[in-house]
Write a protein that holds these residues in place. Structure first.
Motif, PDB file in Angstrom:
ATOM      1  N   PRO A 178       2.883  -7.728   8.726  1.00 38.34           N
ATOM      2  CA  PRO A 178       3.373  -8.245   7.369  1.00 38.34           C
ATOM      3  C   PRO A 178       4.037  -8.749   6.817  1.00 38.34           C
ATOM      4  N   GLU A 179       3.467 -10.362   7.241  1.00 34.67           N
ATOM      5  CA  GLU A 179       3.359 -11.772   6.849  1.00 34.67           C
ATOM      6  C   GLU A 179       1.242 -11.903   5.902  1.00 34.67           C
ATOM      7  N   VAL A 180       1.005 -11.108   6.750  1.00 33.77           N
ATOM      8  CA  VAL A 180      -0.392 -11.229   5.567  1.00 33.77           C
ATOM      9  C   VAL A 180      -0.857 -10.108   4.785  1.00 33.77           C
ATOM     10  N   ILE A 181      -0.140  -9.210   4.394  1.00 37.79           N
ATOM     11  CA  ILE A 181      -0.334  -8.116   3.890  1.00 37.79           C
ATOM     12  C   ILE A 181       0.355  -8.646   2.615  1.00 37.79           C
ATOM     13  N   SER A 182      -0.730  -7.533   1.207  1.00 32.89           N
ATOM     14  CA  SER A 182      -0.762  -7.736   0.007  1.00 32.89           C
ATOM     15  C   SER A 182      -0.797  -6.966  -0.629  1.00 32.89           C
ATOM     16  N   GLU A 183      -0.498  -6.868  -2.022  1.00 33.43           N
ATOM     17  CA  GLU A 183      -0.518  -5.454  -3.105  1.00 33.43           C
ATOM     18  C   GLU A 183      -2.441  -5.666  -3.150  1.00 33.43           C
ATOM     19  N   ARG A 184      -2.999  -6.668  -2.855  1.00 31.95           N
ATOM     20  CA  ARG A 184      -4.821  -6.409  -2.555  1.00 31.95           C
ATOM     21  C   ARG A 184      -5.043  -5.090  -1.232  1.00 31.95           C
ATOM     22  N   THR A 185      -4.429  -5.552  -0.200  1.00 27.65           N
ATOM     23  CA  THR A 185      -4.482  -4.781   1.067  1.00 27.65           C
ATOM     24  C   THR A 185      -4.863  -3.768   0.776  1.00 27.65           C
ATOM     25  N   ARG A 186      -6.252  -3.199   1.418  1.00 30.16           N
ATOM     26  CA  ARG A 186      -6.904  -1.805   1.140  1.00 30.16           C
ATOM     27  C   ARG A 186      -6.842  -1.213   2.859  1.00 30.16           C
ATOM     28  N   ALA A 187      -6.968  -1.996   3.859  1.00 31.03           N
ATOM     29  CA  ALA A 187      -6.896  -1.573   5.120  1.00 31.03           C
ATOM     30  C   ALA A 187      -6.064  -2.278   6.316  1.00 31.03           C
ATOM     31  N   ILE A 188      -6.093  -2.284   7.683  1.00 35.74           N
ATOM     32  CA  ILE A 188      -6.044  -3.009   8.506  1.00 35.74           C
ATOM     33  C   ILE A 188      -6.745  -2.581   9.714  1.00 35.74           C
ATOM     34  N   VAL A 189      -7.273  -3.116  10.309  1.00 31.67           N
ATOM     35  CA  VAL A 189      -8.200  -2.989  10.967  1.00 31.67           C
ATOM     36  C   VAL A 189      -7.255  -3.157  12.516  1.00 31.67           C
TER      37      VAL A 189
ATOM     38  N   ILE B 284       4.358   0.288   9.772  1.00 28.99           N
ATOM     39  CA  ILE B 284       3.985  -1.372   8.895  1.00 28.99           C
ATOM     40  C   ILE B 284       2.538  -0.081   7.885  1.00 28.99           C
ATOM     41  N   ARG B 285       1.657   0.674   8.646  1.00 31.11           N
ATOM     42  CA  ARG B 285       0.884   1.404   7.233  1.00 31.11           C
ATOM     43  C   ARG B 285       1.112   2.057   6.522  1.00 31.11           C
ATOM     44  N   GLN B 286       1.746   3.166   6.629  1.00 31.77           N
ATOM     45  CA  GLN B 286       2.574   4.132   6.064  1.00 31.77           C
ATOM     46  C   GLN B 286       3.619   3.208   5.222  1.00 31.77           C
ATOM     47  N   SER B 287       4.250   1.826   5.079  1.00 27.29           N
ATOM     48  CA  SER B 287       5.388   1.609   4.259  1.00 27.29           C
ATOM     49  C   SER B 287       4.142   0.662   3.216  1.00 27.29           C
ATOM     50  N   ALA B 288       3.190  -0.128   3.514  1.00 29.61           N
ATOM     51  CA  ALA B 288       2.332  -0.263   3.048  1.00 29.61           C
ATOM     52  C   ALA B 288       0.788   0.433   1.868  1.00 29.61           C
ATOM     53  N   SER B 289       1.076   1.570   2.929  1.00 30.61           N
ATOM     54  CA  SER B 289       0.099   2.460   2.050  1.00 30.61           C
ATOM     55  C   SER B 289      -1.363   2.063   1.771  1.00 30.61           C
ATOM     56  N   VAL B 290      -1.697   1.902   3.706  1.00 29.59           N
ATOM     57  CA  VAL B 290      -2.911   1.116   3.780  1.00 29.59           C
ATOM     58  C   VAL B 290      -3.839   2.391   5.028  1.00 29.59           C
ATOM     59  N   SER B 291      -4.707   2.035   4.763  1.00 31.52           N
ATOM     60  CA  SER B 291      -5.645   3.229   5.922  1.00 31.52           C
ATOM     61  C   SER B 291      -5.368   1.929   7.322  1.00 31.52           C
ATOM     62  N   LEU B 292      -5.477   3.055   8.282  1.00 34.34           N
ATOM     63  CA  LEU B 292      -5.529   2.110   9.477  1.00 34.34           C
ATOM     64  C   LEU B 292      -6.924   2.753  10.181  1.00 34.34           C
TER      65      LEU B 292
END
Length: 376
Positions: free
Chosen positions: A114-125, A142-150
């Motif tokens: 969570p420390e490195v996720i921002s509003e610009r994050t689109r995906a987590i690898v 974490i993915r669901q909370s940030a609404s990003v792709s995994l």
């Protein structure tokens, strides 16, 4: 070297399959063996659709195209990972954000993510290092909370599992490698696994160089043309034939690799305890793919000493990734450049031992004896 670091897996039948392709006259991809390989991968992982590619790098590049990234978008990547996991997204204009790893599995540290996720994050690898799954339950939250792709970089993890579910089936996308160092190989090759049906139609177009050729082949359009971005991701049929032979022998291959892994773990356990050296960790929730076996040495100097002594005995052992955040391009392109201390420490201590299916018990015993003859 008496014992090299690896030899490519050979199960028998590869030459016959390639000769079949040559006789049939279809050397380009998309034929029987390509379809067979994709069907096996779909069955093995439970994904919705598999696309065979020329490499895991190509599969990652397909996933980047499917994400429709824009300049300034961010993609979180474990720093202890192969460079393709960064290149694929940087080529689409995204900025890599490097995440630190856990000290036990060497996988991405879900607690620090969570420390490195921002509003610009689109995906987590995430990468399943050594074939041991990441903490996918926490990562999904974490993915669901940030609404990003995994995205799962599953280059090490085919046939591994987390809580009984196949690695490669958790993310929106997963990528596979069939490089000559992998459990299953065709020299160079890969696959993109899709787990969301909505991505399939566009992935077909990207896979076919940005054209709707597959729709044309199915009789859905009168002619095909350029309709989207894409590239030449499809491997030759001879590579698919080689790969299918191995995928069809998956139980045999994995049984051998598990036996080799367990012989290392048993033969080195007492020595490791006595010398403050850690062997690979497989958490209870994980079913390993048995991709590699490593020692976590007490320090970088200790690793270099052991590597040199093994080389003198004709045994090729090697280190692994240089953390991406500390690399020249990582420092130039990355959002964060110096806050992955665990990745830096583990990178300096990892020593990988010879591991391949043709490794005989006598050769493995020779490696074990050479290792335990050292004290630290």
């Amino acid at each position: 070297m008496k014992v090299p670091f690896y030899r490519p897996t050979v199960v028998g039948g590869e030459s016959e399959a390639i000769e079949t392709v040559l006789r049939n006259g279809q050397l380009g991809g998309g034929g029987h063996y390509t379809q067979r390989a994709q069907a096996i991968l779909t069955a093995a992982t439970g994904c919705r659709r598999a696309f065979l590619t020329t490499s895991c790098t190509s599969a990652l590049e397909m996933s980047a195209l499917l994400l429709e990234l824009e300049p300034g978008d961010e993609v979180v990547i474990p720093s202890f990972c192969f460079v393709s996991a960064a290149n694929a997204f940087v080529l689409r204009g995204a900025k890599p954000v490097f995440a630190d790893i856990r000290s036990d599995t060497l996988n991405i540290d879900e607690q620090k993510l969570p420390e490195v996720i921002s509003e610009r994050t689109r995906a987590i690898v995430v990468m399943h290092y050594a074939g041991v799954g990441c903490a996918m339950d926490h990562l999904e939250k974490i993915r669901q909370s940030a609404s990003v792709s995994l995205i799962e970089d599953n280059a090490h993890g085919l046939l591994g599992s987390f809580e009984g579910k196949a690695l490669g089936s958790f993310g929106r996308f997963a990528t596979q490698s069939f490089h000559q160092t992998k459990n299953f190989t065709c020299g160079e090759g890969g696959a993109l696994l899709l787990n969301e049906p909505a991505d399939i139609a566009r992935a077909e177009v990207i896979w076919e160089k940005g054209t709707n050729r597959l729709q044309f082949m199915r009789g859905q359009v009168e002619k095909y043309s350029w309709v989207d971005l894409g590239s030449s991701f499809l491997p030759a049929e001879v590579l698919a034939a080689h790969l299918v032979t191995q995928l069809e022998a998956q139980d045999q291959i994995q049984a051998v690799r598990r036996r080799i892994w367990e012989r290392y773990a048993t033969g080195l356990a007492s020595w490791a305890d006595e010398n403050g050296i850690r062997l690979p960790v497989i958490p209870p929730a994980c079913g390993s793919a048995y991709h590699l076996f490593y020692l976590l040495m007490p320090s970088t100097p200790a690793r270099e000493v052991l590597m040199e002594r093994l080389a003198e005995a004709g045994i090729q052992a090697t280190f692994h990734y240089v953390p991406l955040h500390s690399s020249p391009m990582g420092k130039y392109l990355g959002k964060n450049r110096s806050d992955c201390p665990v990745a830096e420490e583990m990178s300096g201590r990892v020593l990988r031992l010879p591991f391949y299916n043709a490794l005989t018990e006598d050769e493995q015993d020779y490696v074990i004896e050479a290792v335990v003859g050292n004290r630290f």
